[in-house]
Motif scaffolding. Structure first.
Motif, PDB file in Angstrom:
ATOM      1  N   GLU A  50       0.067   1.570  -9.288  1.00  9.90           N
ATOM      2  CA  GLU A  50      -0.707   2.522 -10.178  1.00  9.90           C
ATOM      3  C   GLU A  50       0.254   3.831 -10.236  1.00  9.90           C
ATOM      4  O   GLU A  50       0.086   4.671 -11.149  1.00  9.90           O
ATOM      5  CB  GLU A  50      -1.896   2.862  -9.636  1.00  9.90           C
ATOM      6  N   SER A 102      -4.434   4.495  -6.248  1.00  9.41           N
ATOM      7  CA  SER A 102      -4.752   3.598  -5.101  1.00  9.41           C
ATOM      8  C   SER A 102      -3.866   2.489  -4.635  1.00  9.41           C
ATOM      9  O   SER A 102      -4.167   2.113  -3.443  1.00  9.41           O
ATOM     10  CB  SER A 102      -6.013   2.844  -5.527  1.00  9.41           C
ATOM     11  N   SER A 103      -2.860   2.438  -5.446  1.00  8.09           N
ATOM     12  CA  SER A 103      -1.728   1.289  -5.027  1.00  8.09           C
ATOM     13  C   SER A 103      -0.444   1.575  -5.635  1.00  8.09           C
ATOM     14  O   SER A 103      -0.343   2.426  -6.554  1.00  8.09           O
ATOM     15  CB  SER A 103      -2.124  -0.037  -5.573  1.00  8.09           C
ATOM     16  N   GLU A 120       0.833  -1.314   0.053  1.00 10.71           N
ATOM     17  CA  GLU A 120       0.084  -0.099   0.056  1.00 10.71           C
ATOM     18  C   GLU A 120       0.885   1.242   0.178  1.00 10.71           C
ATOM     19  O   GLU A 120       1.917   1.287   0.262  1.00 10.71           O
ATOM     20  CB  GLU A 120      -0.979   0.089   1.208  1.00 10.71           C
TER      21      GLU A 120
END
Length: 400
Positions: free
Chosen positions: A162, A158-159, A124
């Motif tokens: 990406e 979001s991650s 994350e």
């Protein structure tokens, strides 16, 4: 005998002698005249009796024998020679697409390689990871505003997977927003003014640009208006020879504007299509030399009011954010048309193109990758962004 008688006899003898002499003369002279008259009369009689010589017969040419009739040659009317039609230029060789991925290898290693090492294996995007992303972005010499822009894009991912894709998409958007860099050549003479600081690769880039136009069938002339350094004149002469183009040189210490004027003025008589003017390398903070650029422009416009048709700023890709400041200062003194980014294949700071685009708004027209005379390429924004953000090849990634 008495003396008187002697004298009388003597005088009488002399008188008789004289009288006899006169008688002889009187008889001989009329006879001579008569003989002369008779002789003249005889000559005239003889000439009259002699027939005149016969006249020479008139010349009659022999008959001319002709085997067959000969056609008369046409009479050619002399007229001023008509202007020769310009030769049709040979088609330009196809442009070789630059290998941006190879050219940006060092920049990608210093930028994307570090991001790849950081993000690989992350589950994350935590605050610690984003701080490290920020550090990498600002260390890449993209420019403060551009680095902050890309950081906000990274935070919107979001991650970790990406992040790179979003950064690439944003880079394409920044570069796509630039005005078009291509400029149609002016007729009959297209004038290009090339500016930049010392050591930016300006003279080398002029040689490559001249070669490029020459291979497109244009007749090119370069003007060595950097008269402050004799070495600069000699260097441009070497590149002109490599490129196979004409050069107008000034004397060291001479007036740069006069060199530029002479080149532009003589271009039409030499059938030159493109004139590229080199200028003295200068710091962007040297106002005196900056003012000289304005003088060169004014002098050139006396001959061609629309000139210069382009002002190309050469920036060294190694200078990073300093290239942005250079572009800002030069744009205040001259109307810069586009950027030529040199030494792109030898720098870790190729991402500065994004900063130039976003903060200055100047299009990048050319990139120099390689030392050869043909190593100058059109800038392709999309290909550049893809190459800069492409996954690093094996051996390119560096430890974070």
């Amino acid at each position: 005998m008495p003396q008187a008688l002697v004298e009388t006899l003597f005088l009488g003898g002399i008188a008789s002698l004289l009288l006899g002499l006169l008688v002889c003369i009187g008889i001989a002279y009329p006879r001579a005249l008569r003989d002369r008259a008779l002789e003249r009369r005889g000559d005239e009689t003889a000439r009259a009796a002699t027939p005149p010589p016969a006249a020479a017969p008139a010349y009659e040419p022999p008959p001319l024998e002709i085997a067959e009739p000969i056609a008369a040659e046409p009479v050619v009317e002399e007229r001023p020679p008509a202007a020769a039609a310009p030769p049709t230029p040979a088609p330009a060789p196809p442009r070789v697409a630059p290998d941006y991925k190879r050219g940006l290898r060092i920049s990608r290693k210093a930028f994307i390689g570090r991001l790849q090492n950081l993000l690989s294996g992350k589950g994350e995007l935590d605050s610690q990871t984003l701080e490290e992303v920020e550090e990498i972005l600002f260390a890449a010499d993209l420019g403060v505003a551009t680095a902050d822009d890309l950081l906000q894009v990274a935070r919107s991912a979001s991650s970790p997977g990406e992040v790179t894709a979003r950064l690439e998409s944003r880079a394409v958007e920044i570069l796509a927003g630039l005005p078009p860099a291509h400029v149609e050549l002016a007729e009959p003479v297209h004038v290009i003014l090339v500016v930049g600081v010392n050591g930016s690769g300006k003279t080398t880039s002029i040689g490559k640009l001249a070669h490029r136009y020459m291979t497109e069938g244009k007749r090119v002339m370069v003007a060595a208006a950097d008269t402050y350094r004799a070495a600069a004149i000699d260097q441009l002469a070497v590149w002109a020879e490599r490129a196979g183009v004409d050069i107008v040189k000034g004397t060291p210490g001479g007036d740069p504007a006069s060199v530029a004027f002479d080149a532009v003025k003589s271009a039409p008589t030499r059938d030159v299509n493109v004139v590229i003017i080199d200028t003295a390398g200068r710091l962007q903070t040297d106002q005196g030399l900056m003012d000289e650029l304005n003088k060169i422009q004014r002098v050139v416009q006396k001959e061609i009011p629309s000139a210069p048709h382009e002002v190309i700023l050469v920036l060294d890709g190694n200078t990073g954010q300093n290239a942005i400041r250079q572009a800002q200062e030069f744009s205040r003194s001259v109307t810069v048309s586009s950027i030529l980014l040199s030494k792109l294949d030898g720098t870790a700071k190729g991402g500065v193109v994004l900063g130039i685009a976003q903060e200055i708004g100047l299009p990048v027209r050319y990139v120099g990758m390689g030392e050869g005379v043909g190593d100058l390429y059109d800038f392709d924004a999309e290909e550049f962004a893809r190459a800069l953000f492409a996954p690093a090849d094996s051996g390119e990634a560096t430890p974070s």
